[in-house]
Design a protein around this motif. Structure first.
Motif, PDB file in Angstrom:
ATOM      1  N   PHE A  22       0.533  -1.115   0.113  1.00 25.37           N
ATOM      2  CA  PHE A  22       0.367  -0.035   0.091  1.00 25.37           C
ATOM      3  C   PHE A  22       1.188   1.577  -0.219  1.00 25.37           C
ATOM      4  O   PHE A  22       0.381   2.187  -1.087  1.00 25.37           O
ATOM      5  CB  PHE A  22      -0.713  -0.055   1.714  1.00 25.37           C
ATOM      6  CG  PHE A  22      -1.277   1.485   1.695  1.00 25.37           C
ATOM      7  CD1 PHE A  22      -2.512   1.550   1.060  1.00 25.37           C
ATOM      8  CD2 PHE A  22      -0.793   2.104   1.941  1.00 25.37           C
ATOM      9  CE1 PHE A  22      -2.767   3.425   1.229  1.00 25.37           C
ATOM     10  CE2 PHE A  22      -1.653   3.530   2.020  1.00 25.37           C
ATOM     11  CZ  PHE A  22      -2.515   4.348   1.969  1.00 25.37           C
ATOM     12  N   GLU A  23       1.600   1.272   0.542  1.00 27.14           N
ATOM     13  CA  GLU A  23       2.133   2.147   1.120  1.00 27.14           C
ATOM     14  C   GLU A  23       3.850   2.726  -0.285  1.00 27.14           C
ATOM     15  O   GLU A  23       3.602   4.030  -0.894  1.00 27.14           O
ATOM     16  CB  GLU A  23       3.553   2.259   2.341  1.00 27.14           C
ATOM     17  CG  GLU A  23       2.663   2.513   3.533  1.00 27.14           C
ATOM     18  CD  GLU A  23       4.176   3.247   4.510  1.00 27.14           C
ATOM     19  OE1 GLU A  23       5.412   2.109   4.675  1.00 27.14           O
ATOM     20  OE2 GLU A  23       3.814   3.487   5.596  1.00 27.14           O
ATOM     21  N   ALA A  51       1.554   4.151  -3.369  1.00 29.17           N
ATOM     22  CA  ALA A  51       0.768   5.405  -3.159  1.00 29.17           C
ATOM     23  C   ALA A  51       2.222   6.238  -2.997  1.00 29.17           C
ATOM     24  O   ALA A  51       1.575   7.406  -3.363  1.00 29.17           O
ATOM     25  CB  ALA A  51       0.839   5.967  -1.339  1.00 29.17           C
ATOM     26  N   GLU A  52       3.250   5.524  -2.675  1.00 30.90           N
ATOM     27  CA  GLU A  52       4.748   6.568  -2.966  1.00 30.90           C
ATOM     28  C   GLU A  52       4.956   6.882  -4.558  1.00 30.90           C
ATOM     29  O   GLU A  52       5.015   7.595  -4.593  1.00 30.90           O
ATOM     30  CB  GLU A  52       5.541   5.989  -2.140  1.00 30.90           C
ATOM     31  CG  GLU A  52       6.886   6.264  -2.217  1.00 30.90           C
ATOM     32  CD  GLU A  52       7.270   7.575  -0.945  1.00 30.90           C
ATOM     33  OE1 GLU A  52       8.585   7.652  -0.989  1.00 30.90           O
ATOM     34  OE2 GLU A  52       6.251   7.527  -0.473  1.00 30.90           O
TER      35      GLU A  52
END
Lengths: 242, 242
Positions: A46-47, A50-51
């Motif tokens: 997820f991170e 998103a990045e």
């Protein structure tokens, strides 16, 4: 549904359901590790997605990555809820896997949009290969969950399309991305080997199911070889040497 | 459902549904602007929350922010789909709002976890105030959608709890965060005023509905005053001077 008694061939047999298997503390510990690793992997995916969305060249690409990130989060949520349901502390279960995954990400921070796409594609695929290897050794309930959260979030095809387009437009990008793919695989293997070496219950599960005791380096090595071979084929699908 | 003919008092009346109102090109343009601004705002909120998740002090906080980011993405998706449904290009509709929002975010990059929480709380709340002001001037279909996507994603309460805890633990943090809140409000207002000044259809809608022609600075000023007053009350709820 196969319910034969031949439970150790792994290919199609059932070893029983969670209620049955979890009476064995070694098996229970292995599944907690597995779900914890998978949950933190999804949160971490997820991170990263998103990045990467911030590097997207346009709003449609940005939204596409945000959509995939959001799908990874839904997967995380299912794993989290399952851990809680079987009486585990989800944070505790994830904790052993935070450092190796963060180290992997620090060593492989993409410097642009294309490197980010290749990384997400390669990383997703390695994870999928790994969990498919494991799934055959799991009780029915855990296997259904694992296969469910490994289901495609649309990311692979998106990455393949974008990377192939970029290489078509500028063939020199291919050389750089091939090197990048090799580096990703190397770092992933070294972190995975570290995890396997440190988590006894998990590695017992990996090398041949709950009946096998002790850490068998040869078996783990074979599994990593299979994953490496699959990686080579995928790099070719991207139009990249591996 | 109120369907009175007194459509301009704004408070409770209906001005009709989308099919009816969208025949007016000025009204249609205003709604496209509004949905475009809102959609990019949600996509941007997704990005900021995902970014803040990296600053989270523990895995539970990280997951909480990821959950909210994911909820913002679902809102984005609804707005995107609605824009497509009424024949607009979602990317085109969002484009005018990318620069002002990115400029706001560049001017207000949080330096730590608490600043990130205050920013998300203040930003969300200003956006909610703004869209509630606008909602009373919208056709029924658009209003339902706008109120639906402004619904709470759980973020406000989370931020209030965490910020109050932090100030209790270290009262000096309060002074710093109060200054930060003031700066956020100032930057938000200056970007919002810029958008309103540049988008004629949207500002006509804001200052009194579709019957009012021309840009009325006094009316817009009053609206910004109401939003500033609400902000002051919210800062007090956080335990912060404004």
């Amino acid at each position: 549904m196969e319910t034969s008694g031949e439970t150790q061939d792994g290919a199609a047999g059932s070893i029983g359901d969670w209620a049955e298997r979890s009476a064995d503390p070694g098996y229970r510990a292995a599944v907690l590790d597995l779900l914890g690793a998978l949950a933190y992997g999804e949160l971490s995916a997820f991170e990263r997605l998103a990045e990467d969305a911030k590097l997207a060249p346009d709003l449609a690409d940005k939204a596409a990555l945000a959509r995939m990130a959001s799908a990874e989060f839904q997967h995380y949520q299912r794993l989290h809820d399952r851990l809680a349901e079987i009486g585990a502390d989800p944070q505790e279960a994830m904790r052993p896997f935070v450092e190796p995954l963060e180290l992997f990400h620090r060593m492989t921070a993409p410097s642009d949009w294309l490197e980010g796409l290749v990384k997400a594609y390669v990383g997703d695929a390695i994870a999928t290969d790994f969990y498919r290897e494991v799934a055959v050794r799991l009780d029915d309930d855990t296997r259904d969950l694992v296969l469910g959260v490994m289901s495609d979030t649309g990311h692979a095809q998106f990455a393949v399309d974008k990377v192939r387009q970029a290489i078509e437009a500028d063939p020199r990008a291919g050389g750089r991305l091939a090197l990048w793919g090799r580096r990703l695989m190397g770092e992933a293997l070294s972190q995975a080997q570290r995890v396997v070496a440190e988590r006894d219950a998990l590695s017992n599960l990996l090398v041949g199911g709950v009946q096998v005791q002790g850490f068998d380096l040869v078996e783990v090595g074979k599994m990593f070889n299979r994953i490496t071979e699959a990686h080579t084929k995928r790099m070719a699908a991207l139009g990249l040497a591996s």
